[in-house]
Scaffold this motif. Sequence first.
Motif, short mmCIF file in Angstrom:
data_model
loop_
_atom_site.label_atom_id
_atom_site.label_comp_id
_atom_site.label_asym_id
_atom_site.label_seq_id
_atom_site.Cartn_x
_atom_site.Cartn_y
_atom_site.Cartn_z
N PHE A 164 36.53 44.30 55.14
CA PHE A 164 37.15 43.31 54.69
C PHE A 164 37.52 43.30 53.44
O PHE A 164 38.61 43.02 53.18
CB PHE A 164 36.42 41.87 55.02
N LYS A 165 36.51 43.71 52.52
CA LYS A 165 37.05 43.86 50.95
C LYS A 165 38.37 44.87 50.93
O LYS A 165 39.15 44.43 50.12
CB LYS A 165 35.80 44.43 50.15
N LYS A 166 38.24 45.97 51.32
CA LYS A 166 39.46 47.04 51.34
C LYS A 166 40.67 46.37 51.86
O LYS A 166 41.64 46.44 51.04
CB LYS A 166 38.90 48.11 51.93
N PHE A 167 40.50 45.61 53.05
CA PHE A 167 41.50 44.92 53.72
C PHE A 167 42.25 43.89 52.92
O PHE A 167 43.28 43.78 52.29
CB PHE A 167 40.96 44.18 54.98
N VAL A 168 41.29 43.13 52.15
CA VAL A 168 41.89 42.13 51.25
C VAL A 168 42.66 42.63 50.09
O VAL A 168 43.72 42.39 49.72
CB VAL A 168 40.70 41.23 50.72
N HIS A 169 42.18 43.88 49.64
CA HIS A 169 42.77 44.29 48.34
C HIS A 169 43.89 45.14 48.98
O HIS A 169 44.92 44.84 47.96
CB HIS A 169 41.64 45.48 47.81
N GLY B 56 46.22 42.49 49.02
CA GLY B 56 46.62 41.84 47.89
C GLY B 56 46.22 40.33 47.76
O GLY B 56 46.69 39.54 47.03
N LEU B 57 45.68 39.93 49.00
CA LEU B 57 45.29 38.55 49.21
C LEU B 57 44.36 37.92 48.21
O LEU B 57 44.42 36.88 47.54
CB LEU B 57 44.48 38.58 50.43
N ASN B 58 43.47 38.94 47.45
CA ASN B 58 42.56 38.45 46.39
C ASN B 58 43.53 37.89 45.09
O ASN B 58 42.97 37.46 44.18
CB ASN B 58 41.54 39.54 46.00
N ASP C 170 29.72 41.81 62.22
CA ASP C 170 29.39 42.02 60.74
C ASP C 170 30.20 41.02 59.90
O ASP C 170 29.72 40.64 58.87
CB ASP C 170 29.72 43.33 60.39
N LEU C 171 31.54 41.01 60.08
CA LEU C 171 32.51 40.05 59.36
C LEU C 171 31.83 38.52 59.53
O LEU C 171 31.82 37.79 58.59
CB LEU C 171 33.94 40.11 59.70
N LEU C 172 31.59 38.08 60.70
CA LEU C 172 30.89 36.81 60.76
C LEU C 172 29.73 36.76 59.84
O LEU C 172 29.72 35.56 59.25
CB LEU C 172 30.81 36.72 62.35
N ILE C 173 28.81 37.41 60.11
CA ILE C 173 27.70 37.37 59.37
C ILE C 173 28.01 37.36 57.76
O ILE C 173 27.25 36.35 56.99
CB ILE C 173 26.55 38.45 59.56
N LYS C 174 28.97 38.23 57.43
CA LYS C 174 29.25 38.18 56.08
C LYS C 174 29.91 36.82 55.53
O LYS C 174 29.68 36.33 54.48
CB LYS C 174 30.07 39.21 55.73
N GLY C 175 30.56 36.32 56.44
CA GLY C 175 31.62 35.33 56.02
C GLY C 175 30.95 33.78 56.26
O GLY C 175 31.42 32.88 55.71
N ASP C 176 30.00 33.77 57.36
CA ASP C 176 29.20 32.38 57.69
C ASP C 176 28.33 32.05 56.83
O ASP C 176 27.13 32.46 57.33
CB ASP C 176 29.10 32.72 59.15
N SER D 246 35.90 31.63 49.79
CA SER D 246 34.73 32.53 49.32
C SER D 246 34.74 33.98 49.46
O SER D 246 34.64 34.78 48.62
CB SER D 246 33.41 31.96 49.46
N LEU D 247 35.10 34.04 50.65
CA LEU D 247 34.93 35.53 51.35
C LEU D 247 35.81 36.40 50.26
O LEU D 247 35.88 37.57 50.06
CB LEU D 247 35.41 35.62 52.69
N VAL D 248 37.36 35.71 50.47
CA VAL D 248 38.32 36.51 49.86
C VAL D 248 38.04 36.65 48.29
O VAL D 248 38.16 37.84 47.79
CB VAL D 248 39.56 35.87 50.08
N ALA D 249 37.53 35.69 47.85
CA ALA D 249 37.18 35.50 46.17
C ALA D 249 36.28 36.76 46.11
O ALA D 249 36.32 37.29 44.68
CB ALA D 249 36.87 34.19 45.88
N GLU D 250 35.34 36.89 46.99
CA GLU D 250 34.19 37.76 46.47
C GLU D 250 34.80 39.28 46.56
O GLU D 250 34.02 40.42 46.34
CB GLU D 250 33.10 37.70 47.46
N SER D 251 35.78 39.42 47.34
CA SER D 251 36.41 40.66 47.60
C SER D 251 36.95 41.58 46.53
O SER D 251 37.27 40.86 45.51
CB SER D 251 37.41 40.72 48.68
#
Length: 109
Positions: free
Chosen positions: A26-31, A34-36, A84-90, A104-109
């Motif tokens: 997800f982190k790489k995806f967000v980067h 450019g969503l972050n 995995d993504l659900l656990i990370k984001g929930d 928050s998930l996006v901001a942490e990426s």
Amino acid sequence: SMTDVIPEADINKAIHAFKAGEAFDFKKFVHLLGLNKRSPADVTKAFHILDKDRSGYIEEEELQLILKGFSKEGRELTDKETKDLLIKGDKDGDGKIGVDEFTSLVAES
């Protein structure tokens, strides 16, 4: 549509990066998207596009389709990637991701 929030070229690049069944990151995806770097309003818009049933949450089924939410070319996440993504984001443990959790998930990426 998502292209109102993120340029199509960035979406295509991000979708393509995970096309080959590479473990979804997800982190790489967000980067790649450019969503972050987008405004909080844009991140919220993206959330509402992904929240297909307009429940105010991204449930597990919607999360599995997160790549498709950005592009029809996107693949479905595997069950493991989804969990995995659900656990990370929930953060509150209710089994779904609310707008604040998504932000928050996006901001942490």
